[in-house]
Write a protein that holds these residues in place. Structure first.
Motif, PDB file in Angstrom:
ATOM      1  N   PHE A 279       9.492  12.057  -0.505  1.00  0.00           N
ATOM      2  CA  PHE A 279       9.886  13.632  -0.063  1.00  0.00           C
ATOM      3  C   PHE A 279       9.194  14.411  -0.845  1.00  0.00           C
ATOM      4  N   VAL A 280       9.750  14.548  -2.043  1.00  0.00           N
ATOM      5  CA  VAL A 280       9.122  15.708  -2.991  1.00  0.00           C
ATOM      6  C   VAL A 280       8.058  15.829  -3.145  1.00  0.00           C
ATOM      7  N   ASP A 281       7.671  14.564  -3.420  1.00  0.00           N
ATOM      8  CA  ASP A 281       6.035  14.314  -3.604  1.00  0.00           C
ATOM      9  C   ASP A 281       5.031  14.633  -2.627  1.00  0.00           C
ATOM     10  N   ASN A 282       5.233  14.321  -1.384  1.00  0.00           N
ATOM     11  CA  ASN A 282       4.844  14.504  -0.378  1.00  0.00           C
ATOM     12  C   ASN A 282       4.649  15.894  -0.835  1.00  0.00           C
ATOM     13  N   CYS A 283       5.732  17.016  -0.400  1.00  0.00           N
ATOM     14  CA  CYS A 283       5.555  18.808  -0.308  1.00  0.00           C
ATOM     15  C   CYS A 283       4.633  19.278  -1.555  1.00  0.00           C
ATOM     16  N   PHE A 284       4.674  18.728  -2.252  1.00  0.00           N
ATOM     17  CA  PHE A 284       3.925  18.581  -3.283  1.00  0.00           C
ATOM     18  C   PHE A 284       2.000  18.383  -3.418  1.00  0.00           C
ATOM     19  N   GLU A 285       2.038  17.519  -2.209  1.00  0.00           N
ATOM     20  CA  GLU A 285       0.944  16.732  -1.725  1.00  0.00           C
ATOM     21  C   GLU A 285       0.670  18.022  -0.977  1.00  0.00           C
ATOM     22  N   PHE A 286       1.086  18.477  -0.426  1.00  0.00           N
ATOM     23  CA  PHE A 286       0.537  19.285   0.996  1.00  0.00           C
ATOM     24  C   PHE A 286       0.461  20.763   0.491  1.00  0.00           C
ATOM     25  N   PHE A 287       1.271  21.044   0.437  1.00  0.00           N
ATOM     26  CA  PHE A 287       2.011  22.370   0.575  1.00  0.00           C
ATOM     27  C   PHE A 287       1.973  23.317  -0.899  1.00  0.00           C
ATOM     28  N   ASP A 288       1.636  24.279  -1.323  1.00  0.00           N
ATOM     29  CA  ASP A 288       2.245  25.100  -2.377  1.00  0.00           C
ATOM     30  C   ASP A 288       2.858  25.035  -2.889  1.00  0.00           C
ATOM     31  N   GLN A 289       2.824  25.984  -4.003  1.00  0.00           N
ATOM     32  CA  GLN A 289       4.526  26.147  -4.816  1.00  0.00           C
ATOM     33  C   GLN A 289       5.995  26.654  -4.257  1.00  0.00           C
ATOM     34  N   LYS A 290       5.049  27.305  -3.728  1.00  0.00           N
ATOM     35  CA  LYS A 290       6.131  27.973  -2.847  1.00  0.00           C
ATOM     36  C   LYS A 290       6.882  27.453  -1.585  1.00  0.00           C
TER      37      LYS A 290
END
Length: 349
Positions: A279-290
């Motif tokens: 999930f963490v990897d997917n979040c950083f794949e699709f979203f900016d850091q904030k």
């Protein structure tokens, strides 16, 4: 024209679905969950709640709530709204975006929705609510569904009159979370109300509420005869619940998924850790850091109560600021062999 039952079967051949949840049911969660579905399964996938007053002026696919991944199929975005012009323009845009159905939220009990006569406030007026469904139906070539709560009172006659009106106005299926608006997530979901709707209405009914483990899914299907079970926050901790009915449905799991299914509390804790890393990897794949950090922190807050030492996991994640820091922490944290994941939790937040 397809009947509501046929529309539903065209989109779903597997009776477990993810609930729409603010801050949670975005592209990263959908991608992390998808591998747990049986290979032959078709389901509808929700978005976060989308405000129909904002959608017409947005570029879908550019806002965090409307991002998709290559495997996103069967999207059924959920909208808040009560104005025909905004609803019309939102549905047109979502249809072009490849939505397969649109869900109207009449169950959200948060103040912001209530202030604008969205969400569960619509359940206080049968005519008003049914007209909102009519507005959507007039401007849609795809099915319109409605997610509701028990309403403002435990009045079963009112609930039946209310839901009959929604169907008469064009709702293709309904999802019921049988808690009062005032209860939010507290108390116990009254599954007998799901059975009531199933016995008295002609459209498919999805049941929602108090699903924490595999037996809950099977009990809800048996007790209510609902057409599908919707799972909310438990899927932030137990993604393998999506695989629960594969054998009963004569469907197969991928070899990758088979390896992910835990068999005891210790394995559940470890599998939860692997799910978080993905999930963490997917979040950083699709979203900016904030936006990635915001979603990761909330996701851990929601899923951690099933884990012993979950509070430590939650508080530690809040302080980390990068993908690598989070992944390093998760790698070390889940090496702890005393970690177990409970079947149930009574924690509320």
């Amino acid at each position: 024209m397809l009947s509501p039952q046929d529309q539903f079967r065209e989109l779903l051949n597997y009776p477990i679905v993810l609930a729409p949840m603010v801050g949670l049911t975005h592209v990263a969660m959908r991608k992390s969950l998808a591998k747990y579905l049986p290979q032959e399964a078709r389901v509808i996938w929700p978005t976060e709640m989308l405000n129909s007053r904002r959608l017409p002026d947005q570029e879908l696919g550019e806002t965090p709530e409307t991002l998709k991944w290559d495997g996103d199929e069967g999207l059924c975005p959920q909208i808040l709204g009560n104005d025909e012009g905004y609803i019309r323009d939102s549905i047109a845009k979502l249809t072009q975006w490849d939505a397969k159905a649109v869900d109207i939220n009449m169950g959200c009990p948060v103040r912001k929705a209530l202030r604008h006569n969205y969400g569960v406030s619509l359940m206080g007026d049968i005519n008003y609510a049914s007209e909102v469904v009519s507005m959507a139906k007039r401007h849609s070539t795809i099915p319109i569904s409605v997610k509701i709560r028990a309403g403002h009172q435990k009045d079963l006659d009112y609930l039946l009159n209310f839901t009959h009106a929604l169907i008469h106005s064009g709702a293709s299926w309904l999802c019921l979370h049988p808690r009062l608006a005032s209860e939010k997530r507290k108390g116990t979901a009254d599954w007998s109300q799901i059975k009531l709707l199933k016995d008295n209405l002609s459209v498919p009914i999805i049941g929602n509420g108090d699903i924490q483990e595999e037996d809950d899914i099977k009990r809800m299907l048996e007790q209510t005869t609902c057409d599908a079970v919707m799972i909310g926050r438990a899927l932030c901790a137990k993604p393998w619940l999506l695989s629960s009915l594969a054998k009963e449905m004569n469907m197969s799991l991928s070899p990758e998924c088979e390896e992910l299914i835990p068999k005891n509390p210790r394995e559940r804790a470890s599998a939860y850790g692997e799910y978080l890393k993905d999930f963490v990897d997917n979040c950083f794949e699709f979203f900016d850091q904030k936006n990635a950090l915001k979603r990761i922190r909330f996701f851990v807050k929601v899923g951690s109560p099933w884990l012993n030492f979950g509070h430590r996991l939650h508080t530690s994640i809040q302080r980390l600021e990068s993908q690598q820091e989070i992944q390093n922490f998760l790698q070390e944290f889940f090496k702890n062999t005393s970690l177990i994941q409970s079947s149930r939790t009574q924690l509320r937040y």
